[in-house]
Design a protein around this motif. Structure first.
Motif, PDB file in Angstrom:
ATOM      1  N   SER B 322       0.809  -1.223   0.000  1.00 31.47           N
ATOM      2  CA  SER B 322       0.000   0.000   0.000  1.00 31.47           C
ATOM      3  C   SER B 322       0.847   1.280   0.000  1.00 31.47           C
ATOM      4  N   PHE B 323       2.098   1.188   0.420  1.00 29.41           N
ATOM      5  CA  PHE B 323       2.926   2.398   0.430  1.00 29.41           C
ATOM      6  C   PHE B 323       3.441   2.741  -0.965  1.00 29.41           C
ATOM      7  N   ARG B 324       3.244   1.801  -1.890  1.00 33.12           N
ATOM      8  CA  ARG B 324       3.691   2.014  -3.264  1.00 33.12           C
ATOM      9  C   ARG B 324       2.827   3.038  -3.978  1.00 33.12           C
ATOM     10  N   GLU B 325       1.541   3.082  -3.614  1.00 31.39           N
ATOM     11  CA  GLU B 325       0.597   3.872  -4.410  1.00 31.39           C
ATOM     12  C   GLU B 325       0.550   5.330  -3.993  1.00 31.39           C
TER      13      GLU B 325
END
Lengths: 204, 520
Positions: B322-325
Motif C-alpha cells: 500500500s505504500f507504493r501507491e
C-alpha cells in the motif's frame, strides 16, 4: 471535460479533499488506483491511510484531488476522523457481493452525519465490485434507495473491470457539486473539527 | 554430527591479534580487529544508533527472569510431581528422532490432519481466557479446543504458583510465553533451543503490540476478558505470517542486528546529512531503507531505536504494497521504545519504482503534512547531489560475493559488530541457492547461535564438521562471527580464515557499515 494529467498547474488550483471510507476489502485502494492511474492491481490491506494526489484540469480551473484512502480495518477506526474531518467529498464504499459491508457503510454514514452539517460535503455511496454481479447480495435498488433516503449520490463501479465512465462520473458530479457549495480550504488536515465557514479558495 | 567445542585460549586471542590498548588508540588505522566492544570492525565512531543491548540476552532477559523466579519456586518445594514432567529443562536431550507418537498428540488429531501436524513450527497466540487469536497454520476457529487445552496447561501450572516454560516430547518442543494479557505457544520440531523459540515468540508478541499498543490490549481485556482480539487484528495476520517467515530466513532477526546497503561512506554521509537537514519538531526517527537493508538512520538526540522495533518496521514495509501507491500514514507502536503509545509513521518510496523507502516517525498524529514536507525537502536536497546517483548505483548490487574476501574454502559468513548492532553477510553462494538450502544453512547458524548463547553453558567458540559443510562460530565482547566452509576445509584453515576475514571487514567497514550515525 475532465482530463487527467500528471503535472500540476501552478495557477488557479483548487484543492479538494476526498476521503474513501468503508469496510476492509471492499476495494477502496483499488478505486483510488483506478482514479489516479487507471490501473488495477491486487493490493495488500492498507496500513493506516494512504494519501494520493491527482490533478484534474478543467477548462477554467485545475483541481487537485487530495485523496485519503483509509484502512477499513477496525483497529484504525480511532484515527479515521483525522481523515474525513473537513473532507469536501466522501466516498462510502461497499462491496455489492457482501451485505455486511453495505451495513457497515451505513454505520460510516451515521458517523459522518454526526460531524457534518448537511450539504457541506459531497457524499457518494459507491457499490464496488460490479464485476461480481453473480454473487450480488445488495441490489442496485437497495443502494439507490438508501442514497435517495439520505440525500447521497449513488453509483456502482468495478475497479477491476475499470468502469472508467463511472469513475469519471464520480469526479464530474463531485466536482460540480463542490464548485457550487463547498469550502475548499487549505488547512483541511491540521484543523481541529470540521470547518465549513469559508467559501471556495483558489490558490495562486 | 561431529561437534567439537574449542576452548577459547589466551594464546589464540592475544597471539595473533593486537593488544586491546593499542587498538583503542589506533583504531582507524589498525587492520587488526579488536576483541573489545567498540573497537571491532563495523563499530560506530560516535554513539551507536540503537539501544545499547547485549542483544540476544537483552531480548530474552525477561524470560530468564521468569525462569529464575520459576527456579526459586522450584526450590521452595511447592512443585508437584506432575509438573516435573511438564516443565522443560529436565528433558533437554536433543531429539533427533522425529517420529510422531499419535498418543501424545491425540488432542490435536481431533481437529487437524496429518499434514497440519507435520509443519516444522507452529505458533499460536491466545488470550488468557483461552480464546484463539492467531495460528500460523489452519484456522483459529478449528483450533479453539486445542488452544483451550494450552490455556488449561498454563492455568494449571499457575495455580500451583509456578510457570510453565516448555514441554519436550517426541522430537517436539512446546514453548510457552505468558505476556499478560496474551499467551503465546510455539510448537517446534526444529533443533532450536527453548531460548531461541522464546525469542521468536517475543517477536510475535511485539508484532501484535506494535499494532495495538500494550495499553490498549490491557484495556480491552480488563474491560472484556472474553474479547475476540481477531477483530482488531483482522487484515494484519499477514504481518505475523511474514514475520515468522523472516524468523526462519533473516539473519538479522537471529543476530539481533540490521544489515546495511553497501555504499561508499562519502555517499552515505551525504544521504545522512540530507536526511538530517530535513527535520521537524516532532520528528524522532528518519529511516531510509533499500529493501531490507538500511541506508541510513537519523534520530533525535538521546532517542534510540531498538533493533526489534526496526525489524518490525522492516516487516511492515516489506509486507505491504500500500505504500507504493501513495504516501502512507499510520499509527505504529514501537514496543521496545514504549509499549503504551503510538508513533505516527510517514512511509513512502522516494520514486515510484524505486527500492528506496523513507520512513519518518513522528510523535504527532496530525503531522502528516509536516512529514510529507520533510520528505520533499530531503528529496530536493538529495537530488542535487551526485551522492543520489551513487546511491542508485549501489542499489544495483545490494550485496557482494564471498569470493571478494579471497578465502577459497569460505562459502558464507555472518559478522555482527556488537557495539553498532549492525551485521554484514555476503550473498548465498551457488550451493545455497535453493530456498531449502538457505533455510537449512540458517538452521545451522541458529544451532550455532543456540550453543554460543546457551543459558547455562555458553560457548565462546564452536567448530563443527559435517558432510555438507564445516562451521565455525566465535563470539567476543566486540563481535559475533559465523563462518561456513566447504566440507573439505580444516580447523586450522578455519582459524586462520577468521583473521583474514576480520582484516577484510576492517578494510571494507566504511562501505559495509554505518560508522558515523547522525542525530538531528
Amino acid at each position: 471535460n475532465i482530463s487527467f494529467h500528471g503535472g500540476e498547474s501552478p495557477k488557479g488550483t483548487l484543492r479538494v479533499k476526498m476521503v474513501l471510507l468503508g469496510s476492509s476489502g471492499v476495494g477502496k485502494s483499488s478505486l483510488a488506483l483506478r482514479f489516479g492511474k487507471d490501473e488495477f492491481r491486487s493490493t495488500t490491506p492498507t496500513v493506516g491511510c494512504a494519501y494520493l494526489t491527482r490533478v484534474v484540469h478543467l477548462s477554467d480551473v485545475t483541481l487537485r484531488f487530495e485523496i485519503w484512502d483509509t484502512a477499513g480495518q477496525e483497529k484504525y477506526h480511532s484515527v479515521t476522523p483525522l481523515y474525513y474531518r473537513g473532507a469536501h467529498a466522501a466516498l462510502l464504499v461497499y462491496d455489492i457481493s457482501k451485505r455486511e459491508t453495505f451495513i457497515r457503510a451505513q454505520v460510516w454514514l451515521k458517523e459522518l452525519e454526526k460531524q457534518y452539517t448537511p450539504g457541506s460535503t459531497v457524499m457518494w455511496l459507491v457499490g464496488n465490485k460490479g464485476d461480481l454481479a453473480q454473487d450480488r447480495q445488495v441490489s442496485v435498488q437497495e443502494g439507490q434507495a438508501l442514497a435517495n433516503d439520505r440525500d447521497l449520490s449513488f453509483t456502482e463501479t468495478s475497479a477491476l473491470a475499470g468502469d472508467q465512465v463511472s469513475e469519471l462520473l464520480i469526479y464530474k458530479k463531485a466536482v460540480l457539486g463542490l464548485i457550487e457549495s463547498p469550502d475548499l480550504t487549505k488547512e483541511t488536515f491540521g484543523n481541529k473539527g470540521p470547518k465549513f465557514k469559508d467559501g471556495p479558495h483558489i490558490y495562486h | 554430527m561431529d561437534g567439537q567445542a574449542l576452548r577459547p585460549t589466551a594464546s589464540w586471542e592475544n597471539g595473533t591479534l593486537a593488544p586491546v590498548d593499542r587498538l583503542r588508540a589506533e583504531r582507524a588505522d589498525s587492520p587488526t580487529p579488536g576483541l573489545v566492544e567498540g573497537t571491532e570492525p563495523g563499530a560506530g565512531q560516535k554513539s551507536a544508533m540503537f539501544v545499547h543491548a547485549q542483544s540476544f540476552e537483552d531480548l530474552t532477559a525477561e524470560a530468564e527472569e521468569e525462569a529464575r523466579r520459576d527456579d526459586e519456586l522450584d526450590k521452595s518445594g511447592e512443585c508437584a510431581e506432575e509438573l516435573k514432567v511438564l516443565v522443560g529443562e529436565k528433558t533437554i536431550e536433543e531429539q533427533r528422532n522425529n517420529s510422531i507418537s499419535s498418543e501424545s498428540r491425540s488432542k490435536e488429531e481431533d481437529v487437524s490432519s496429518e499434514a497440519w501436524r507435520s509443519h516444522r513450527k507452529h505458533v499460536f497466540v491466545l488470550s488468557e481466557a483461552g480464546k484463539p487469536i492467531y495460528t500460523r497454520y489452519g484456522t483459529e476457529e478449528a483450533l479453539s479446543s486445542t488452544m483451550g487445552v494450552m490455556m488449561a496447561l498454563v492455568s494449571f501450572v499457575e495455580a500451583e504458583k509456578n510457570i510453565i516454560r516448555s514441554i519436550h516430547a517426541d522430537g517436539c518442543k512446546v514453548v510457552f510465553l505468558t505476556k499478560s494479557p496474551l499467551v503465546l505457544v510455539g510448537v517446534s520440531r526444529t533443533c532450536q533451543s527453548d531460548k531461541e523459540l522464546l525469542r521468536e515468540l517475543q517477536y510475535i508478541y511485539y508484532q501484535i503490540v506494535s499494532l495495538l499498543t500494550l495499553t490498549q490490549l490491557n484495556h480491552i481485556f480488563q474491560h472484556k476478558q472474553n474479547y475476540d482480539l481477531r477483530r482488531l487484528l483482522a487484515g494484519s495476520e499477514y504481518l505475523t505470517d511474514n514475520l515468522l517467515h523472516r524468523l526462519d530466513r533473516d539473519p538479522g532477526l537471529l543476530l539481533s542486528a540490521v544489515t546495511c546497503l553497501p555504499l561508499a561512506s562519502s555517499a552515505r554521509d551525504v544521504v545522512s546529512s540530507s536526511l538530517q537537514a530535513a527535520k521537524a519538531k516532532n520528528l524522532v526517527f528518519s529511516i531510509l531503507l533499500a529493501g531490507d537493508r538500511l541506508v541510513t538512520l537519523v534520530r533525535k538526540k538521546d532517542q534510540f531505536l531498538h533493533h526489534i522495533d526496526l525489524h518490525l518496521v522492516f516487516n511492515l514495509v516489506g509486507s505491504s504494497s500500500s505504500f507504493r501507491e501513495g504516501e502512507g500514514w499510520t499509527p505504529i507502536c514501537l514496543p521496545k521504545f514504549n509499549t503504551a503509545g503510538f508513533f505516527h509513521a510517514h512511509i513512502s518510496y522516494l520514486e515510484p519504482a524505486s527500492e528506496l523507502c523513507l520512513i519518518l516517525v513522528s510523535t504527532d498524529r496530525e503531522d502528516f503534512f509536516n512529514m510529507s514536507d520533510c520528505k520533499q525537502r530531503f528529496l530536493e536536497r538529495l537530488s542535487k547531489r551526485s551522492a543520489y546517483q551513487a546511491l542508485k548505483e549501489a542499489l544495483k548490487c545490494p550485496t557482494y560475493s564471498v569470493a571478494q574476501v579471497g578465502i577459497p574454502e569460505l562459502r558464507h559468513f555472518l559478522y555482527k559488530s556488537k557495539s553498532s548492532g549492525l551485521y554484514t553477510s555476503p550473498e548465498f553462494p551457488e550451493v545455497y541457492h535453493s530456498d531449502e538450502e538457505q533455510e537449512r544453512l540458517m538452521g545451522l547458524y541458529q544451532d550455532l547461535h543456540s550453543c554460543l548463547h546457551h543459558p547455562t553453558r555458553p560457548l565462546r567458540s564452536f567448530y563443527r564438521c559435517s558432510e555438507t559443510e564445516n562451521l565455525l562460530a566465535w563470539v567476543t565482547s566486540g563481535f559475533e562471527l559465523y563462518l561456513c566452509f566447504s566440507p573439505l576445509g580444516t580447523k586450522a584453515l578455519a582459524v586462520s580464515a577468521v583473521n583474514k576475514l576480520l582484516k577484510w571487514i576492517r578494510k571494507e567497514e566504511d562501505r559495509l557499515f554505518i560508522l558515523s550515525p547522525l542525530t538531528y
